[in-house]
Design an enzyme around this catalytic site. Structure first.
Site, mmCIF file in Angstrom:
data_model
loop_
_atom_site.group_PDB
_atom_site.id
_atom_site.type_symbol
_atom_site.label_atom_id
_atom_site.label_comp_id
_atom_site.label_asym_id
_atom_site.label_seq_id
_atom_site.Cartn_x
_atom_site.Cartn_y
_atom_site.Cartn_z
ATOM 1 N N GLU A 141 9.931 6.985 3.552
ATOM 2 C CA GLU A 141 9.181 7.016 4.817
ATOM 3 C C GLU A 141 9.153 5.581 5.323
ATOM 4 O OE1 GLU A 141 8.262 9.703 6.127
ATOM 5 O OE2 GLU A 141 7.877 11.153 4.549
ATOM 6 N N CYS A 143 3.014 3.289 11.214
ATOM 7 C CA CYS A 143 4.411 3.682 11.446
ATOM 8 C C CYS A 143 4.507 4.679 12.584
ATOM 9 C CB CYS A 143 4.998 4.256 10.165
ATOM 10 S SG CYS A 143 3.984 5.556 9.464
HETATM 11 P P1 NAP Z 1 7.187 -3.476 2.676
HETATM 12 O O1 NAP Z 1 7.260 -4.921 2.663
HETATM 13 O O2 NAP Z 1 8.431 -2.688 2.609
HETATM 14 O O3 NAP Z 1 6.210 -3.065 1.481
HETATM 15 C C1 NAP Z 1 5.998 -1.723 1.121
HETATM 16 C C2 NAP Z 1 6.017 -1.616 -0.391
HETATM 17 O O4 NAP Z 1 7.339 -1.872 -0.870
HETATM 18 C C3 NAP Z 1 5.128 -2.632 -1.080
HETATM 19 O O5 NAP Z 1 4.572 -2.033 -2.232
HETATM 20 C C4 NAP Z 1 6.091 -3.733 -1.455
HETATM 21 O O6 NAP Z 1 5.644 -4.526 -2.533
HETATM 22 C C5 NAP Z 1 7.310 -2.933 -1.820
HETATM 23 N N1 NAP Z 1 8.569 -3.641 -1.709
HETATM 24 C C6 NAP Z 1 8.918 -4.596 -0.809
HETATM 25 N N2 NAP Z 1 10.205 -4.973 -0.999
HETATM 26 C C7 NAP Z 1 10.677 -4.232 -2.036
HETATM 27 C C8 NAP Z 1 11.935 -4.160 -2.699
HETATM 28 N N3 NAP Z 1 12.967 -4.903 -2.325
HETATM 29 N N4 NAP Z 1 12.067 -3.298 -3.729
HETATM 30 C C9 NAP Z 1 11.040 -2.521 -4.099
HETATM 31 N N5 NAP Z 1 9.822 -2.545 -3.512
HETATM 32 C C10 NAP Z 1 9.645 -3.375 -2.481
HETATM 33 O O7 NAP Z 1 6.464 -2.904 3.949
HETATM 34 P P2 NAP Z 1 5.215 -3.520 4.710
HETATM 35 O O8 NAP Z 1 5.714 -4.557 5.622
HETATM 36 O O9 NAP Z 1 4.154 -3.858 3.744
HETATM 37 O O10 NAP Z 1 4.757 -2.206 5.524
HETATM 38 C C11 NAP Z 1 5.072 -2.018 6.817
HETATM 39 C C12 NAP Z 1 6.281 -1.109 7.010
HETATM 40 O O11 NAP Z 1 6.031 0.168 6.430
HETATM 41 C C13 NAP Z 1 6.522 -0.847 8.466
HETATM 42 O O12 NAP Z 1 7.893 -0.855 8.747
HETATM 43 C C14 NAP Z 1 5.948 0.549 8.665
HETATM 44 O O13 NAP Z 1 6.440 1.237 9.773
HETATM 45 C C15 NAP Z 1 6.309 1.182 7.378
HETATM 46 N N6 NAP Z 1 5.463 2.352 7.153
HETATM 47 C C16 NAP Z 1 6.037 3.578 7.217
HETATM 48 C C17 NAP Z 1 5.263 4.722 7.058
HETATM 49 C C18 NAP Z 1 5.866 6.097 7.140
HETATM 50 O O14 NAP Z 1 5.207 7.050 6.725
HETATM 51 N N7 NAP Z 1 7.083 6.264 7.622
HETATM 52 C C19 NAP Z 1 3.902 4.582 6.821
HETATM 53 C C20 NAP Z 1 3.360 3.309 6.766
HETATM 54 C C21 NAP Z 1 4.157 2.199 6.921
HETATM 55 P P3 NAP Z 1 4.993 -5.996 -2.283
HETATM 56 O O15 NAP Z 1 3.772 -5.781 -1.469
HETATM 57 O O16 NAP Z 1 4.724 -6.470 -3.658
HETATM 58 O O17 NAP Z 1 6.045 -6.777 -1.549
#
Ligand code: NAP
Length: 461
Positions: free
Chosen positions: A234, A268
């Site tokens: 997601e 999102c």
């Molecule tokens: P993010 O940086 O991707 O972080 C999300 C999770 O992934 C965190 O637990 C993060 O850990 C982990 N993570 C980051 N890089 C990783 C990697 N290379 N390998 C494995 N795990 C990894 O996202 P964010 O910036 O916090 O959140 C915002 C994004 O999420 C936006 O794009 C938003 O649209 C999307 N989102 C989507 C939905 C949906 O349902 N489609 C819902 C909510 C949010 P760390 O915190 O330790 O880096």
């Protein structure tokens, strides 16, 4: 990224945590495997009893956990309490419906006979420990919408939550334990993102779900692909909000404000691109801009705050860069656009018009309270602009013309089409996207079956 609670309203570090070491991760993986052996054999009634207990506790504790969430990631505290209540509702929904959603299916007798069988059943069996990599923006909801169906299906959960919400992550583990789920059924792993790969490669972990950014999704999906393990993603969204001449413009404009700034604009499924028919463009733009300007910005712990800070300095800086790039390339600022001079990671509600494809914001996700306005000459152009995005999570359309509704439902490239309203998830409806917004579905029967072994049981004649 350090695992820490840093208050985004003032930048103060309140609590830091050490990441789990290899030995502790090993102990937890072993506990998950052991818990699965028993949990998979329990009845739906027993699982439902525990999940309903978790819902009771969460409802009782919504004030306290609401304040924790607000302190960790900055959402207005009213919205944090509402999130906790919504999680309790989803738990109850799955407690009530999981058994029927996963009931054995019996294909047509004629097909069974055709295959030489006396009887055929399709059974939904659990997979095992599932890793959930989750984001901070809805720190309870994102986890619960995975955990409730997973636990009801007989799976067990391993949570790697975002590094900036460790207290909420630990609360969730504690909540499920206090509800009575046996040791190992739901565990929080305080680990950095760099440790995710090893956990996912561990043979005891059977699948993974990730909600978050595209790079994180790509990374987990490629490890999952390499290990041939199922993943659900997601990811981001840049949902269109299309307004046609027959719409109730006042209601559309008021809803547009909420749809853009809920959760400080960090959702999102927030509407991000506002595509308005030229006949009603000026009227909508004026009402929408007035609504955005009138929002109360402030300390998210105050009851009447409508927009708090962004969750991190990085998030605020990224958003500011996106706006500056648009303005340098000719966008018109209808309101906002200037970072306020105050402590914390605030960014004001902002409306930009005259957007062109050369601007980064045309294709990138604006993760904060920034809206882009587009003028569409007709229905065809509205659909074309709406689909001109790498994302395809949800979409919103405002019209009273049935023929236009049919056209949007047929042609919008998105996992949801919400007509005369804003996108909001509900446990009974599938949630997820297409294109770069990911794959797979959460919630509803589709969500609970994502992590099941769909088994054909064939009885010879
Ligand atoms: P993010 O940086 O991707 O972080 C999300 C999770 O992934 C965190 O637990 C993060 O850990 C982990 N993570 C980051 N890089 C990783 C990697 N290379 N390998 C494995 N795990 C990894 O996202 P964010 O910036 O916090 O959140 C915002 C994004 O999420 C936006 O794009 C938003 O649209 C999307 N989102 C989507 C939905 C949906 O349902 N489609 C819902 C909510 C949010 P760390 O915190 O330790 O880096």
């Amino acid at each position: 990224m350090p695992i820490a609670t840093v208050n985004p309203a003032n930048g103060e570090t309140l609590k830091t945590y050490d990441a789990l070491g290899a030995e502790e991760i090993e102990r937890r993986l072993a506990a998950a495997e052991a818990a699965f052996r028993t949990h998979r054999t329990t009845s739906f009634a027993e699982r439902a009893r525990l999940l309903n207990k978790a819902a009771d506790l969460l409802e009782e504790e919504q004030d306290d956990i609401g304040r924790v969430m607000t302190t960790e990631m900055g959402k207005p505290v009213k919205q944090a309490r509402a999130e906790a209540a919504k999680c309790a509702k989803a738990m109850r929904w799955y407690a009530e419906h999981a058994q029927e959603l996963l009931a054995d299916e019996e294909p047509a007798t004629s097909d069974a006979k055709d295959s030489g069988a006396s009887r055929v059943l399709v059974r939904y069996r659990p997979l095992g420990p599932v890793l959930a990599v989750m984001p901070w923006n809805f720190p309870l909801w994102q986890v619960v919408r995975f955990a409730a169906p997973a636990l009801m299906a007989g799976n067990v959960g391993l949570l790697k939550h975002a590094s900036n919400v460790p207290q909420t992550a630990l609360y969730l583990e504690d909540l499920f334990r206090r509800a009575g789920f046996p040791e190992g059924c739901f565990q929080t792993l305080l680990i950095g993102s760099g440790a995710v790969e090893d956990v996912l490669r561990d043979p005891r972990v059977k699948a993974a779900t990730l909600t978050g950014s595209e790079p994180a999704g790509r990374s987990v999906a490629s490890v999952g692909g390499d290990e041939v393990k199922k993943t659900v993603l997601e990811l981001g969204g840049s949902d269109p909000f299309v307004v046609m001449p027959s719409a109730d413009i006042d209601r559309a404009a008021r809803t547009a404000v909420t749809a853009r700034v809920q959760n400080n604009g960090q959702s999102c499924i927030a509407a991000k691109r506002f595509i308005v028919h030229t006949d009603v463009f000026d009227d909508f733009a004026q009402r929408f801009t007035e609504g955005m300007k009138a929002l109360k910005i402030g300390d998210p712990l105050e009851e009447d705050t409508e927009v708090g800070p962004l969750s991190s300095k990085q998030g605020r800086d990224d958003l500011e860069e996106l706006v500056d790039d648009a303005v340098e390339n000719g966008a018109t600022v209808l309101c906002g656009g200037e970072r306020p001079d105050r402590p914390g990671w605030y960014y004001p509600p902002t409306v930009l018009a005259d957007i062109t494809p050369e601007m980064r914001i045309h294709h990138d996700e604006a993760f904060g309270p920034v809206a882009t306005l587009y003028r569409a000459a007709d229905l065809d152009e509205a659909v074309a602009i709406a689909n001109d995005s790498p994302f395809g999570l949800s979409s919103n359309v405002w019209t009273r013309e049935e023929a236009e509704v049919d056209r949007f439902v047929r042609d919008l490239e998105a996992g949801g089409v919400y007509i005369n309203g804003m996108t909001a998830s509900h446990p009974a409806f599938p949630f997820g996207g297409v294109k770069r917004s990911g794959y797979g579905r959460e919630l509803s029967g589709h969500g609970i079956r994502e992590f099941c072994n769909i088994t054909t049981v064939w009885h010879g004649a």
